[in-house]
Write an enzyme that holds these catalytic residues in place. Structure first.
Site, PDB file in Angstrom:
ATOM      1  N   THR A 147      71.355  88.323 -59.127  1.00 44.07           N
ATOM      2  CA  THR A 147      70.707  88.384 -57.810  1.00 44.07           C
ATOM      3  C   THR A 147      71.653  87.942 -56.687  1.00 44.07           C
ATOM      4  OG1 THR A 147      68.596  87.976 -58.845  1.00 44.07           O
ATOM      5  CG2 THR A 147      68.738  87.511 -56.504  1.00 44.07           C
ATOM      6  N   GLY A 186      70.313  80.021 -62.005  1.00 42.28           N
ATOM      7  CA  GLY A 186      70.108  78.648 -62.460  1.00 42.28           C
ATOM      8  C   GLY A 186      71.377  78.070 -63.045  1.00 42.28           C
ATOM      9  N   GLU A 429      61.388  87.503 -62.699  1.00 39.72           N
ATOM     10  CA  GLU A 429      61.244  88.505 -63.763  1.00 39.72           C
ATOM     11  C   GLU A 429      60.370  89.679 -63.330  1.00 39.72           C
ATOM     12  OE1 GLU A 429      62.999  88.591 -66.351  1.00 39.72           O
ATOM     13  OE2 GLU A 429      63.848  86.602 -66.183  1.00 39.72           O
TER      14      GLU A 429
END
Lengths: 664, 664
Positions: A147, A186, A429
């Site tokens: 992303t 993350g 997701e």
């Protein structure tokens, strides 16, 4: 133990253990879960002596890194002791479980959960042989950098570039704009030293679309960011504040040719690009993760219902009869209406997830044989289930929190920690609306096939029955099957309407814009289809299970199914009544059934939540602990606040006293 | 300035300033608001150099005390400069405004907002003369200690005791149980040195119910808790973490006789108890606060809609046409469906609140003349409006957050700070379900009066028309008035059903238990009545306003009303269709109207949110700033994270590196 709870537990009319073993699919699974809970959550090194909510953002991160290394050591210890479960790491680091150790997330979970699996999926065997050993012992800690600041859902729109420099046999990685910065991965901020970077591949002056590259970010010894790397964390969020989500910019960062993940596509030393394998199998991973979200939604709902239910039997408030003492708040029927449907929904979601799980395993086997025929159906189901279940679980947690009044607003109640996690599943997701539109696309396609008399896959087969009766309404029938038929009729009706509107719009608009303009109806159709699937699959599996269960438990499960079906029907009347003819009395009767189902469930409700078998350590709630000593726990927890460690806070001397004096 | 936003603003077809002045009731009010914003929010001493979300709980409290003293000094300065507004303190410290200075609440606001007003309401003139001067200069800082650990809604159930000791002419204050501990009062933990304590008064061995007492908690010089006082804060919460909500236990704390607030009741030196005045006027205060919550709900919704709307014009994602670039996300119709109804709802809530405000002022004047006849109606309306508006505003903020995808989950988006505040309004000042049942009680009573042919108050007069037609459905009519009539019919139908069910249940149950058993239908009836009031009052005031406004603005406001009415009707079909006969085509036509209204509103939407005139300082959002420089702001804000001030966090040296090395 609270005496009201003791008394209530005596009234439960079924065997709780029987329920627990049925719900979790066997006594062994329950035992294993208890073993893990005890092994991890009871370790003093992993228990929060002070709630994470008191820490500063930086302290929270540091504490989570400490805990992450403790968890990994304990996992290694289990392995060394011969604990022989190949899914051990993902069991602990992948699912819901770790969220009870890390209430704000684990900065190392993406490394095990996404980075290592991605290497296994996308790297050649040689690459795997080089990288996996380092990754598995955490010498290489990886982020999954897909992303970007300006790009999420639409992966093809990523801007980061990887340009092949044939002379040096290297790729040059760049972030050409600010929107090309990687954003969200993350563990990327300060934890990872490597990343899988998704970038537009250019060789021989041609763009070949998005591919994955292994890029070193930080020095392995000093952990300092390498040259050309701009890196940091993206700041605080609603939750997951110790996950260390990061940003990452590249300026002419060079990596060797061999760092492109080459299982599915290759760049040869001469710059030639070769695609070898389609990435269709990725649908499998995505579906797998979405089934996991549904199970996790059910699990959080079970927690929330447990807390609210137990509290409602301990808390006494507002007399119903003017001359009587204050009753347990569960006696207020409006309170039952908040909590009992959540308990029912938990069980239904869990059953539907198990059903989907079975389907996923079947389809996976078919995929291995090259049979892709049921993939679209599985994909469509997993999309809408992820969307609806994450959304309804978020709402359910909020309803349970509000059902606990002011005390529900306290962090120590446990609701907020759950809310923060579950609500994020509405976005990650696959953003929920995007997913519902995916399901709708499948429904529209199926409707087209039905119109042509073609065969439909099992979960949409019902559409066929409505092709000839399009536009007609069916008569209301309140039986269990009647409610299912009503949902089938309404879903088919909505799909047919949307199909018709798309066709009409196509006369003036492109097909894509016609679909876009019909988006509201399409999402509605997907929602209804999902509700139908939840009701139908859970009914099927509960009705089957009942045959093997004791009459007492069967009775309760039938009640739960009735409660769920009637509540859902009432809430869906908006859609049902457009396609089903019902009288005012029919609807009134549904209301009577709803009230009767709540009443029947009243004394068994505590048995069900006890049967969810959620330990106090997992719950982490002052309001929901098994012993019901709510008020003592609230006060004890409050006393741990750092502010309460001193009689007078320094702000009195610094600001308040000078101000008070200055006014005299 | 983002070029997409510049382009979009050119398309707005009405005069934004005209809208702003209409919306806020005049240019002077807008100017005053801007003056305050600039005076307070632009002061470097009050600006957050680092977002509060990075601070530890203790730092947050200390910082808020610092800021509170700065705000008070600035307020005093304004006064000294001749700023002559008697409501100045409550304007800044009471309403929404201070929430932009204190994103987690102000520990001193209860002192000004509740403690001082309560003394004015409940203390005698002599008491006021003694206490108010000290309170106004903050030499005495007070908490409002009513709620207890075990007692909230039902005030008569409070357990704290104040027993008159005639010999010493003192009251002895005690917390006889743990559930008697005061719990929740703002500022009580470490800020206040006094509290108004609500306790069961005992004199001459008799209980006289709950009364208020002024109790000193801490030494005025040292701030140390006095003997017999157990005090602290209750720990972290979803939000309002710097409000310093506290707990308080008493063990034989003695206060002089004169510290009982004696305006409405007295204890004489001989222990005789005398009630002098009914406390009916408290309804006025409660109503006043609830109208405030509705206005605040609209204000937060305006913020949320502004952020989501501007972001949706800047963010580009997912091509609609396969060969075209990614469009502004607002072009996805599903995105319009998330945001435009929130914009419409904001305006409708605001109008309804103004209507209620006018009613409140009228009723207050009647009360002064001793006329209580309209108080029950006002109370019933304020209850359901507070419940519905706080609930819908919470949902609206969540919808807007989700409409911003992942970035909405970032604290810097501004949504979470709003959510935390608005959701708490669902519980405080009357828990929402309790309030809806209050409204329902009024509706049932009114229905009984209607059956007897008695006169009804204006907002429920419509019920009369359905008395003779009970059970019949009316035919659907999609005109604006037709939609209002459908809501009247459905509300009356639900009230009639609930009334009937209560009467039936009374044959077997006490009247109170019969009402309890009918609770689900009663809350539904109250919700419908509230939706009807919102629609009708806002329609009336907008239709009146339109006459004086330019045609361009009138056009937009008519669209907003249409959008609101049609959206509401579709969402309420569940209830409407039980009492209104509509064909499938009628419903399909509503859907067509909804889609048409969205389309017409598309280019004007940015004009409306710009017209809310919310400054960037108030918004505090990276996604919603006026210039639309979303990505730059996101990155700049992230760079301020304390974790990003160092290349390598110390947790690497402390935990990560040793762990990585141990595995080699």
């Amino acid at each position: 133990m609270n005496s009201d709870l003791i008394e209530e537990r005596k009234k439960v009319a079924f065997n709780i253990e029987e329920f627990t073993n049925w719900y979790y699919g066997g006594a062994e699974k329950v035992t294993e879960q208890k073993f893990f809970e005890n092994y991890f959550l009871n370790d003093p090194e992993l228990r929060d002596n002070i709630a994470t909510s008191y820490l500063s953002h930086q302290e929270l991160y540091e504490e989570s890194i400490r805990k992450a290394t403790v968890v990994l050591k304990k996992l290694k210890h289990l392995r060394n002791q011969g604990y022989n479960d190949k899914d051990l790491y993902s069991k602990i680091l992948g699912g819901t479980f770790q969220k009870y150790i890390f209430r704000e997330g684990n900065p190392l979970s993406v490394h095990f959960d996404m980075f290592i699996p991605a290497i296994k999926n996308m790297a050649t065997l040689e690459q795997q042989a080089e990288w996996l050993p380092k990754a598995e012992i955490c010498n290489m800690i990886g982020a999954y950098a897909q992303t970007e600041l300006g790009h999420g859902t639409f992966v093809r729109g990523l801007e980061t570039t990887a340009i092949f420099d044939q002379r040096c046999q290297q790729f040059v990685i760049n972030s050409p704009t600010i929107t090309a910065y990687k954003w969200w991965p993350g563990g990327l901020g300060h934890t990872a030293n490597y990343a899988l970077v998704f970038a537009q591949l250019y060789t021989q002056q041609k763009n070949h679309g998005v591919h994955a590259f292994l890029v070193q970010l930080r020095d392995e010894e000093t952990h300092k960011p390498l040259k050309g790397i701009t890196i940091g964390e993206i700041g605080t969020k609603v939750g997951f504040n110790s996950v260390n989500n990061g940003y990452l910019g590249f300026k002419n960062v060079r990596i060797p040719l061999k760092n492109m993940l080459m299982k599915n596509a290759k760049v040869l030393p001469n710059g030639q690009y070769k695609k070898s394998q389609s990435a269709l199998l990725n649908y499998g991973t995505m579906t797998y993760i979405r089934v996991g979200i549904v199970i996790e939604a059910a699990s959080f709902m079970a927690n929330a219902a447990t807390i609210a239910m137990r509290y409602s039997l301990v808390r006494r408030q507002s007399p119903i009869e003017p001359d009587q003492p204050e009753p347990k708040i569960i006696e207020h029927v409006t309170q039952q209406m908040k909590i009992f449907p959540v308990i029912a929904k938990t069980i239904i979601f869990k059953q539907a997830a198990e059903f989907l799980w079975g389907m996923f395993n079947d389809v996976s086997k078919e995929l291995e044989k090259g049979d892709l025929s049921r993939l679209p159906e599985l994909h469509a189901l997993s999309c809408c289930l992820k969307a609806i279940c994450s959304n309804e679980a978020t709402q359910a947690i909020e309803v349970c929190r509000l059902a606990c009044g002011g005390h529900g607003y306290l962090t120590s109640s446990g609701f907020n920690n759950m809310y923060k996690m579950v609500t994020s599943a509405q976005t990650y997701e696959g953003e929920n609306t995007v997913l519902l539109l995916q399901t709708a696309r499948f429904l529209i396609k199926s409707w087209g096939q039905a119109l042509k008399g073609e065969k439909l896959t099992p979960t949409v087969e019902y559409l066929k029955h409505f092709v000839s009766r399009s536009g007609e309404t069916v008569a209301w029938d309140g039986s269990p099957n009647g409610i299912i038929r009503a949902f089938q009729s309404a879903t088919a009706g909505k799909v047919a309407l949307a199909y018709k509107h798309i066709e009409e719009r196509k006369k003036f608009l492109s097909p894509e814009e016609a679909v876009n303009q019909t988006g509201i109806e399409l999402t509605k159709a997907a929602e209804l289809h999902c509700q139908l699937f939840l009701l139908q699959s859970a009914s099927t599996s509960i009705n089957q299970a009942i045959k093997k269960l004791s009459p007492a438990l069967a009775f309760v499960l039938r009640d739960i199914l009735e409660l769920y079906a009637v509540d859902l029907a009432i809430k869906s009347l908006e859609s049902l009544l457009q396609f089903v003819t019902a009288t005012s009395e029919d609807i009134d009767r549904l209301q009577v059934r709803l009230e009767a189902a709540l009443k029947r469930f009243r004394t068994n409700a505590i048995g069900i939540v006890d049967g969810f078998e959620i330990s106090d350590l997992v719950l982490g709630s002052t309001l929901g602990a098994y012993d019901g000593n709510v008020y003592e726990r609230l006060l004890n927890e409050a006393k741990k606040s750092p502010l309460n460690q001193e009689d007078v806070n320094k702000s009195f001397y610094l600001y308040l006293k000078p101000f008070m004096k200055s006014n005299l």
